[in-house]
Design a protein around this motif. Structure first.
Motif, PDB file in Angstrom:
ATOM      1  N   VAL A 231      26.266   8.495  41.009  1.00  0.00           N
ATOM      2  CA  VAL A 231      25.730   9.178  42.374  1.00  0.00           C
ATOM      3  C   VAL A 231      24.951  10.509  41.521  1.00  0.00           C
ATOM      4  CG1 VAL A 231      26.378  10.752  44.017  1.00  0.00           C
ATOM      5  CG2 VAL A 231      27.373   8.566  43.752  1.00  0.00           C
ATOM      6  N   LEU A 232      25.553  11.165  40.533  1.00  0.00           N
ATOM      7  CA  LEU A 232      24.946  12.290  39.790  1.00  0.00           C
ATOM      8  C   LEU A 232      23.624  12.016  39.121  1.00  0.00           C
ATOM      9  CD1 LEU A 232      28.242  13.849  38.398  1.00  0.00           C
ATOM     10  CD2 LEU A 232      26.696  14.633  40.499  1.00  0.00           C
ATOM     11  N   LEU A 233      23.645  10.627  38.561  1.00  0.00           N
ATOM     12  CA  LEU A 233      22.489  10.216  37.781  1.00  0.00           C
ATOM     13  C   LEU A 233      21.320   9.866  38.937  1.00  0.00           C
ATOM     14  CD1 LEU A 233      22.483   7.120  35.503  1.00  0.00           C
ATOM     15  CD2 LEU A 233      20.603   7.292  37.167  1.00  0.00           C
ATOM     16  N   LEU A 234      21.799   9.316  40.091  1.00  0.00           N
ATOM     17  CA  LEU A 234      20.770   9.097  41.101  1.00  0.00           C
ATOM     18  C   LEU A 234      20.013  10.160  41.629  1.00  0.00           C
ATOM     19  CD1 LEU A 234      22.019   5.819  42.556  1.00  0.00           C
ATOM     20  CD2 LEU A 234      20.104   5.939  41.079  1.00  0.00           C
ATOM     21  N   THR A 235      21.144  11.355  41.638  1.00  0.00           N
ATOM     22  CA  THR A 235      20.747  12.661  42.176  1.00  0.00           C
ATOM     23  C   THR A 235      19.798  13.566  41.343  1.00  0.00           C
ATOM     24  OG1 THR A 235      22.896  12.832  43.542  1.00  0.00           O
ATOM     25  CG2 THR A 235      21.498  14.956  43.039  1.00  0.00           C
ATOM     26  N   ASP A 236      19.999  13.159  40.266  1.00  0.00           N
ATOM     27  CA  ASP A 236      19.078  13.822  39.094  1.00  0.00           C
ATOM     28  C   ASP A 236      17.727  13.121  38.938  1.00  0.00           C
ATOM     29  OD1 ASP A 236      20.847  15.558  38.145  1.00  0.00           O
ATOM     30  OD2 ASP A 236      21.003  14.779  36.230  1.00  0.00           O
ATOM     31  N   LEU A 237      17.676  11.974  39.239  1.00  0.00           N
ATOM     32  CA  LEU A 237      16.301  11.108  39.321  1.00  0.00           C
ATOM     33  C   LEU A 237      15.595  11.500  40.709  1.00  0.00           C
ATOM     34  CD1 LEU A 237      17.424   7.437  38.038  1.00  0.00           C
ATOM     35  CD2 LEU A 237      16.267   9.394  36.811  1.00  0.00           C
ATOM     36  N   ALA A 238      16.309  11.767  41.836  1.00  0.00           N
ATOM     37  CA  ALA A 238      15.841  11.948  42.990  1.00  0.00           C
ATOM     38  C   ALA A 238      15.122  13.621  42.745  1.00  0.00           C
ATOM     39  CB  ALA A 238      16.566  11.884  44.031  1.00  0.00           C
ATOM     40  N   TYR A 239      15.953  14.391  42.065  1.00  0.00           N
ATOM     41  CA  TYR A 239      15.380  15.787  42.088  1.00  0.00           C
ATOM     42  C   TYR A 239      14.111  15.765  41.128  1.00  0.00           C
ATOM     43  CZ  TYR A 239      15.743  20.597  41.221  1.00  0.00           C
ATOM     44  OH  TYR A 239      15.245  22.043  41.041  1.00  0.00           O
ATOM     45  N   LEU A 240      14.205  15.014  40.094  1.00  0.00           N
ATOM     46  CA  LEU A 240      13.029  14.647  39.187  1.00  0.00           C
ATOM     47  C   LEU A 240      11.625  14.460  39.847  1.00  0.00           C
ATOM     48  CD1 LEU A 240      14.734  13.334  36.052  1.00  0.00           C
ATOM     49  CD2 LEU A 240      13.693  15.595  36.174  1.00  0.00           C
TER      50      LEU A 240
END
Length: 255
Positions: A231-240
């Motif tokens: 979830v944190l990985l996907l959140t970071d990718l979405a923010y990028l």
């Protein structure tokens, strides 16, 4: 008959009020110290190779960072001391701790170049916080409320992306130290950039969709509890992705 000398005067009462401080006024600072403790403790767990606990503590520190400022405003407990304490805590939690984390987790095999890019990240975090402090009382930038550059907590979460990728068992980023070093340096530069980035103060939710937002937050929290690193990985990718779109729109507005 009561001795008048034993009765407190108005000046005595005012002096006592100045010497005392309601506990509620200290609550935001206490919360800030909890976040600082979490960030410092994460360094300890990094040095013990307990990376999952260390990452969880930094996420907790980021959550606490969003709470202490809100408490200070709601309780009318804002102060110069609290602002400086919060800034110093942010530097430790979102500058020093993530830098040590990424270096210890990924970049030990690249000691010279890896440490150089970690220094770039940490120094940029310091400069970003110093710029924020200088502009704290300046009028907000025109248009919708936004940050200038990536905020320190968001920068820390982005810097930990290689760690999330490895802990989620997607790719072992320890096999790609040069790419990680360059990435961490880039995140540092994003923090001191002039790029407009989203601010919660600039977000608005239509009343008829508020229930869906609350439902989405609940689902996100549940997924975070079950699969935190994914979830944190996907959140970071979405923010990028959001940052890339904002950068493109900002560049078009300047041309």
């Amino acid at each position: 008959m009561t001795d008048p000398q034993t009765q407190p005067t108005e000046s005595d009462t005012a002096s006592a009020d100045r010497r005392s401080l309601p506990l509620v006024q200290l609550l935001p600072n206490l919360v800030t110290l909890l976040g600082l403790s979490a960030g410092l403790t994460s360094i300890r767990y990094v040095l013990q190779d307990s990376y999952q606990v260390a990452a969880a503590l930094l996420v907790l520190a980021a959550i606490i960072d969003g709470i202490d400022g809100l408490l200070a405003r709601k309780l009318n407990a804002e102060s110069s001391f609290g602002a400086e304490l919060d800034s110093l805590s942010d530097f430790v939690c979102f500058g020093v701790a993530p830098g040590i984390f990424v270096y210890h987790f990924v970049l030990q095999g690249l000691p010279g170049l890896g440490w150089l890019f970690v220094l770039v990240y940490v120094i940029c975090a310091c400069l970003r916080l110093a710029r924020f402090n200088v502009n704290r009382d300046a009028p907000p930038p025109p248009g919708r409320a936004h940050f200038v550059g990536v905020p320190a907590p968001a920068g820390a979460m982005l810097a930990l992306l290689p760690v999330y990728v490895s802990l989620a068992d997607w790719v072992d980023m320890r096999q790609w130290p040069i790419a990680v070093a360059l990435y961490v340096g880039m995140i540092g530069l994003l923090m001191i950039s002039r790029l407009p980035t989203p601010s919660p103060k600039g977000l608005a939710v239509p009343r008829n969709r508020a229930i869906w937002v609350l439902l989405g937050v609940g689902v996100f929290a549940g997924a975070l509890a079950m699969r935190p690193w994914t979830v944190l990985l996907l959140t970071d990718l979405a923010y990028l992705v959001v940052l890339a779109q904002g950068s493109w729109a900002h560049r078009r507005a300047l041309t």
